[in-house]
Enzyme design. Sequence first.
Site, mmCIF file in Angstrom:
data_model
loop_
_atom_site.group_PDB
_atom_site.id
_atom_site.type_symbol
_atom_site.label_atom_id
_atom_site.label_comp_id
_atom_site.label_asym_id
_atom_site.label_seq_id
_atom_site.Cartn_x
_atom_site.Cartn_y
_atom_site.Cartn_z
ATOM 1 C CB ALA A 22 -12.574 7.647 -3.015
ATOM 2 C CB ILE A 23 -8.901 4.346 -0.086
ATOM 3 C CG1 ILE A 23 -9.387 2.776 -0.867
ATOM 4 C CG2 ILE A 23 -7.988 4.092 1.254
ATOM 5 C CD1 ILE A 23 -9.972 2.734 -0.424
ATOM 6 C CB ILE A 79 -3.350 1.512 -16.721
ATOM 7 C CG1 ILE A 79 -4.397 0.495 -16.286
ATOM 8 C CG2 ILE A 79 -2.802 1.634 -17.296
ATOM 9 C CD1 ILE A 79 -5.241 0.798 -17.438
ATOM 10 C CG ASN A 80 -3.400 4.045 -10.258
ATOM 11 O OD1 ASN A 80 -4.217 3.228 -9.354
ATOM 12 N ND2 ASN A 80 -2.517 4.736 -9.541
ATOM 13 C CE LYS A 102 -3.872 2.106 0.678
ATOM 14 N NZ LYS A 102 -5.105 2.523 -0.672
ATOM 15 N N GLY A 106 -11.006 -3.019 -11.827
ATOM 16 C CA GLY A 106 -11.338 -4.620 -12.082
ATOM 17 C C GLY A 106 -11.548 -4.868 -13.889
ATOM 18 C CG LEU A 141 -2.627 8.149 -1.942
ATOM 19 C CD1 LEU A 141 -1.955 8.726 -1.540
ATOM 20 C CD2 LEU A 141 -2.761 6.738 -2.533
ATOM 21 C CG ASN A 144 2.010 3.040 -4.430
ATOM 22 O OD1 ASN A 144 1.565 3.620 -3.720
ATOM 23 N ND2 ASN A 144 2.397 2.495 -5.607
ATOM 24 C CB CYS A 187 -3.353 8.225 -5.743
ATOM 25 S SG CYS A 187 -5.040 7.676 -5.289
HETATM 26 C C1 LIG Z 1 -8.843 -0.349 -2.652
HETATM 27 C C2 LIG Z 1 -7.615 -0.079 -3.977
HETATM 28 C C3 LIG Z 1 -6.519 0.682 -3.346
HETATM 29 C C4 LIG Z 1 -5.716 0.777 -4.161
HETATM 30 N N1 LIG Z 1 -4.255 1.428 -3.482
HETATM 31 C C5 LIG Z 1 -3.357 2.003 -4.635
HETATM 32 C C6 LIG Z 1 -1.836 2.497 -4.712
HETATM 33 O O1 LIG Z 1 -2.660 2.432 -2.516
HETATM 34 N N2 LIG Z 1 -1.680 3.348 -5.022
HETATM 35 C C7 LIG Z 1 -1.790 2.478 -6.383
HETATM 36 O O2 LIG Z 1 -0.655 3.140 -6.685
HETATM 37 N N3 LIG Z 1 -2.593 1.890 -6.498
HETATM 38 C C8 LIG Z 1 -3.767 1.758 -5.379
HETATM 39 N N4 LIG Z 1 -4.951 0.708 -6.234
HETATM 40 C C9 LIG Z 1 -5.008 0.450 -8.069
HETATM 41 C C10 LIG Z 1 -4.634 -0.952 -8.406
HETATM 42 O O3 LIG Z 1 -3.278 -0.844 -7.934
HETATM 43 C C11 LIG Z 1 -4.360 -1.514 -9.589
HETATM 44 O O4 LIG Z 1 -3.183 -0.376 -10.328
HETATM 45 C C12 LIG Z 1 -5.850 -0.925 -9.920
HETATM 46 O O5 LIG Z 1 -6.627 -1.330 -9.061
HETATM 47 C C13 LIG Z 1 -6.288 -1.339 -11.311
HETATM 48 O O6 LIG Z 1 -6.231 -3.008 -11.112
HETATM 49 P P1 LIG Z 1 -7.379 -3.866 -10.518
HETATM 50 O O7 LIG Z 1 -8.004 -4.247 -11.871
HETATM 51 O O8 LIG Z 1 -6.546 -5.145 -11.053
HETATM 52 O O9 LIG Z 1 -7.935 -3.235 -9.618
HETATM 53 C C14 LIG Z 1 -5.906 0.566 -5.473
HETATM 54 C C15 LIG Z 1 -6.813 -0.108 -5.989
HETATM 55 C C16 LIG Z 1 -7.822 -0.245 -5.067
HETATM 56 C C17 LIG Z 1 -9.187 -1.102 -6.167
#
Ligand SMILES: Cc1cc2nc3c(=O)[nH]c(=O)nc-3n(C[C@H](O)[C@H](O)[C@H](O)COP(=O)(O)O)c2cc1C
Lengths: 308, 308, 252, 252
Positions: free
Chosen positions: B69-70, B190-191, B44, B216, B72, B98, B129
């Site tokens: 929308a955690i 990607i983010n 995280k 997702g 950070l 990260n 983010c």
């Molecule tokens: C609940 C949640 C928290 C996330 N927190 C971070 C984070 O702290 N730092 C970051 O670079 N990406 C964060 N992401 C993005 C994920 O690392 C990832 O890039 C993104 O969700 C796409 O992958 P996925 O479709 O497999 O979830 C977060 C995603 C989710 C769903």
Amino acid sequence: MNLSVNIAGLPLKNPIMPASGCFGFGKEFSKFYDLNELGAIMIKAATQEARLGNPTPRVAETSSGMLNAIGLQNPGVDQIIKEDLPFLDNYQTPIIANIAGRTKEEYVKVASQLDQQPVIKALELNISCPNVKEGGVQFGTDPTLAFELTNAVKAVTTKPLFVKLSPNVTNIADIALAVEQAGADGLSMINTLTGMKLDLSGKKPLLANQTGGLSGPAIKPIAIRMIYEVRQQTQLPIIGMGGVTSAEDVLEFLLAGANAVAVGTANFQDPYICQNIILQLPDTLSKYGYSSLKEVMFDSCVNPSISL
Amino acid sequence: MNLSVNIAGLPLKNPIMPASGCFGFGKEFSKFYDLNELGAIMIKAATQEARLGNPTPRVAETSSGMLNAIGLQNPGVDQIIKEDLPFLDNYQTPIIANIAGRTKEEYVKVASQLDQQPVIKALELNISCPNVKEGGVQFGTDPTLAFELTNAVKAVTTKPLFVKLSPNVTNIADIALAVEQAGADGLSMINTLTGMKLDLSGKKPLLANQTGGLSGPAIKPIAIRMIYEVRQQTQLPIIGMGGVTSAEDVLEFLLAGANAVAVGTANFQDPYICQNIILQLPDTLSKYGYSSLKEVMFDSCVNPSISL
Amino acid sequence: MKLECLRVIENHQLALDTYEMRLQGEVLPILSQPGQFIHLKIGQVSEFMLRRPVSIADVDREEKSITIIYKVVGHGTNWLSTRIIGDEIDGLGPLGNGFSLQQHKGESILLVGGGVGVPPLYYAAKELSKHNHVTAVLGFQTSEAIFYESEFSQIAKTWITTDDGSYGYSGLVTELIASLGSFTTYYACGPNGMLKSVQSQLSDIKGYLSLEERMGCGIGACLACVCQTRCNKGYIKICKDGPVVNADEVIL
Amino acid sequence: MKLECLRVIENHQLALDTYEMRLQGEVLPILSQPGQFIHLKIGQVSEFMLRRPVSIADVDREEKSITIIYKVVGHGTNWLSTRIIGDEIDGLGPLGNGFSLQQHKGESILLVGGGVGVPPLYYAAKELSKHNHVTAVLGFQTSEAIFYESEFSQIAKTWITTDDGSYGYSGLVTELIASLGSFTTYYACGPNGMLKSVQSQLSDIKGYLSLEERMGCGIGACLACVCQTRCNKGYIKICKDGPVVNADEVIL
Ligand SMILES: Cc1cc2nc3c(=O)[nH]c(=O)nc-3n(C[C@H](O)[C@H](O)[C@H](O)COP(=O)(O)O)c2cc1C
Ligand SMILES: Cc1cc2nc3c(=O)[nH]c(=O)nc-3n(C[C@H](O)[C@H](O)[C@H](O)COP(=O)(O)OP(=O)(O)OC[C@H]3O[C@@H](n4cnc5c(N)ncnc54)[C@H](O)[C@@H]3O)c2cc1C
Ligand SMILES: Cc1cc2nc3c(=O)[nH]c(=O)nc-3n(C[C@H](O)[C@H](O)[C@H](O)COP(=O)(O)OP(=O)(O)OC[C@H]3O[C@@H](n4cnc5c(N)ncnc54)[C@H](O)[C@@H]3O)c2cc1C
Ligand SMILES: Cc1cc2nc3c(=O)[nH]c(=O)nc-3n(C[C@H](O)[C@H](O)[C@H](O)COP(=O)(O)O)c2cc1C
Ligand code: FES
Ligand code: FES
């Protein structure tokens, strides 16, 4: 319940219309229900000359969505006027013509020809097709080009001009404001997001065009966000679209700031979807405490002062 | 089957790792399986000071996706070093940290502190983010800022530096090339895409933060397209992510040009997902005619000459 | 904490929009404590990415089953309501910290439940009633929404309230509580507004609240489900540190 | 063309990865002609946005049912294979132009089918065999994939080929055809490669091909499923102008 709405001077009996490219020129769907039930119809993109579009495969399924790379296949504006518009003239439903081109000159020519057609009640400037090499999306990602194109087209038409925005941009409000300044009467948003699917066996992109436009419920959250964002910066009427499959989705778009809502991909899953949504809309609005469509818009999550 | 891969000098026993923010600091998931089975762990985001993040609700479900929308939330880098890293030190799995911040200075401080930790094997610069007001995504949408930030962080670390790109841009390759020039050792992409969902009863955005990041399977086609696009312009190793839920998805990312693959949201649906994918990967690769992971990468749809 | 494929052995409507389901498994039912919840996967495909948290309303250790009671409010609970006997549902649980019941003996305990906040209290009531005097105040919107009145009556002094006055005490549960004398401890579960009122009304006795929040992982890893605590202790995670929390520790 | 909720009255495995399903409806079965297809909705939710096109392999007008034969190749066909009797499937159809059979009387007709290209030929064979001599050449990958051999044998002179030689003629259908003498008309359905070979091999007789392409709407509105035609006639839409086309009109 009164579902009527007026967008950019165009009166609609209800806010629901099929999205461009997902309904052809209406003929096929007229076999399922009376097209007069629709608020409007956005017809398939027209270009100056006939276009063959991209090679096949042109569509691929994705989770809660699909990719398409039709590539603006169409018989050309003359042929559309001759062959397709007369059928639509049998209906009272306002027709919104989608316009594409390789160059500003082509857009202007197509627009001025369609402007002459009484059956066409508004124009939709497609500056966001991700599936063609020239024209299309390049106009939709650069505010200056978007301004110039809108300005040029606006000069040759007296009909309401909606500009269809691309979601493949860092800042969609910039483009929205540019086309507003250029005289756009309304916005249409969103077009598809550029995506890709690979064919694991063939080890190559599944679509012959490699990339395609992502549509369907998968993109709804992006559409809602962009409409909400743009609504905070402009009072222009917005035709919202992107993943609509139900009357609740329609309400979500209206609350986000849209004034009317188009349904695209969902027509493929259910040919009756537009009719069904129109039928269900009054009950859905009632369920959430509204007694008219106008009330919803006064309640828009963003901007309670949108003029209707 | 040999699943090992080397990304930017970091040897991984397999290409699968949980994505940042979807796996905490590993402790919770260690109750389901041995974390040593993972190729790596992306932990995280860390910031200089502790952050409380955004008010709740912080997540919403969308079709084949979710919004988060955690914001950070994290205990701050000191606390992470003291409380969370020692647990991870019990494993051989490489940890990728990260890093986020409001200012360049904050990023640099956090990076230099984490650089000192032997358990951290690489850094992931989160310039994407979408859920915080300052910092984050603004660095990820401007090539100049992305260059400067990467450059500054690179100066304080000897560990491989991955830069995590935002998909909310008109041209992702521009950002990729900017951070490559600034010395990034790899890309993470990607983010999430910025999205929104409305609460129809409350007539307001469902997330307290209004917008959230869409993740997702819904976004997989966009991730694949962007990786494919960027792969054509750079040889940097890419950790691909966005909607992975199966070994076939992993293969799709590898063929698109990724060198390793992270799994985010799917961990919530199935806590064993990373383990399962690792178990199934050999069979899946065999099914499509590969006898090793390296072979897949030589077969990448884009660039057969990626150096491993 | 286990991921288990649970078999539906009963699923029927109990009250207005409210269903009772019994799920059989090998391990999960055995581990479940009052106040804990299970996280249920919805559907076979990835359309629904998030599991749904549902409280454990009862456990039958012999039958190896747990009972859940859920209200149909959206897609996920609607999917649950259409499961038939023999169907399988992927469940993750038991999750969270439940009620700490062992510490109570010979006490006078008040349970306050609102709507679908009632289910977790039933399992707690069963356990607590073995060694304590239990009073249950259960609030529903209307008479048709009432469930488990007779079940509670068998183990606790039970009061029903309805918002619309169509059955039992007419009005909010808090009004009724004020008239019921004094207790040593209370447990409450229900809508946030109700919990808030109860929290301030009963601030002089020991209390436990069972909280709800939208969840991602359900196991404490994603930070979706936080709740602010008093005294600058920051956030707790409802899925892991809760859902049952000390009433005097959280800011609702 | 109708949208109808069809009831599964049979669904069983027929051969390797291949299933036969009978679907009952009020209108759709009555309207169906040989060579047409139905577009089936997959799943209850919106995870699968596109319908799946499947040929009509047979019709029973009394029972009001249609038969489809499908091979499990992905999510959609896998979902079909897990339907049980009594389940309902949303079908759109009959779609497209089928075989124009009425025109043939006393002819010697060749049917060429490959794999899941065989199903539409069965319905055609049944109709054609009433007034013509029908020869069927059916190609499969391996012996375990063969289906409907006896069904075809009853109405047509039937040859089976397998790619791996595990049954019948060993090799490609085109090789076998060359040895079978002459025909007045042919109908072919199967993989593109096979159609292409047949098209050039039998270019001197009248021929019809049943084409496949990835589809969106299935009704001619979205332009997903086009096929190039000769003589600058542009594209035709396979879903509407096809799937059966004159062999000499299309460029494969
Ligand atoms: C609940 C949640 C928290 C996330 N927190 C971070 C984070 O702290 N730092 C970051 O670079 N990406 C964060 N992401 C993005 C994920 O690392 C990832 O890039 C993104 O969700 C796409 O992958 P996925 O479709 O497999 O979830 C977060 C995603 C989710 C769903
Ligand atoms: C610890 C805990 C225990 C619960 N116990 C019960 C119970 O015993 N019986 C019961 O009927 N309900 C209970 N709930 C509420 C239940 O989780 C929601 O009603 C359910 O998730 C709604 O899902 P849906 O798909 O029908 O609704 P939708 O609105 O379609 O769900 C969309 C998303 O929002 C989430 N969501 C919606 N409402 C809630 C809510 N109130 N709390 C948390 N997430 C929500 C869903 O989980 C899903 O991710 C509990 C919630 C929590 C947190
Ligand atoms: C007119 C027509 C008639 C057909 N008749 C039959 C039949 O009788 N029996 C049979 O087994 N198959 C038939 N097919 C092929 C059948 O449509 C595909 O096998 C099926 O759509 C695969 O779906 P899936 O979800 O299992 O595969 P997936 O690969 O998961 O499907 C993903 C997407 O690709 C499409 N797709 C994949 N393969 C094909 C294909 N070969 N043709 C068209 N679309 C495809 C799917 O429809 C879906 O939209 C026919 C196709 C057409 C066009
Ligand atoms: C097959 C297909 C063809 C399309 N053709 C056009 C087009 O010609 N012009 C245009 O502006 N948009 C076109 N679109 C985009 C849609 O009008 C719409 O903006 C988009 O699909 C999002 O809506 P949806 O999710 O409801 O489909 C097309 C979309 C699809 C799926
Ligand atoms: S739901 Fe993920 S931390 Fe509680
Ligand atoms: S599938 Fe839409 S035109 Fe054929």
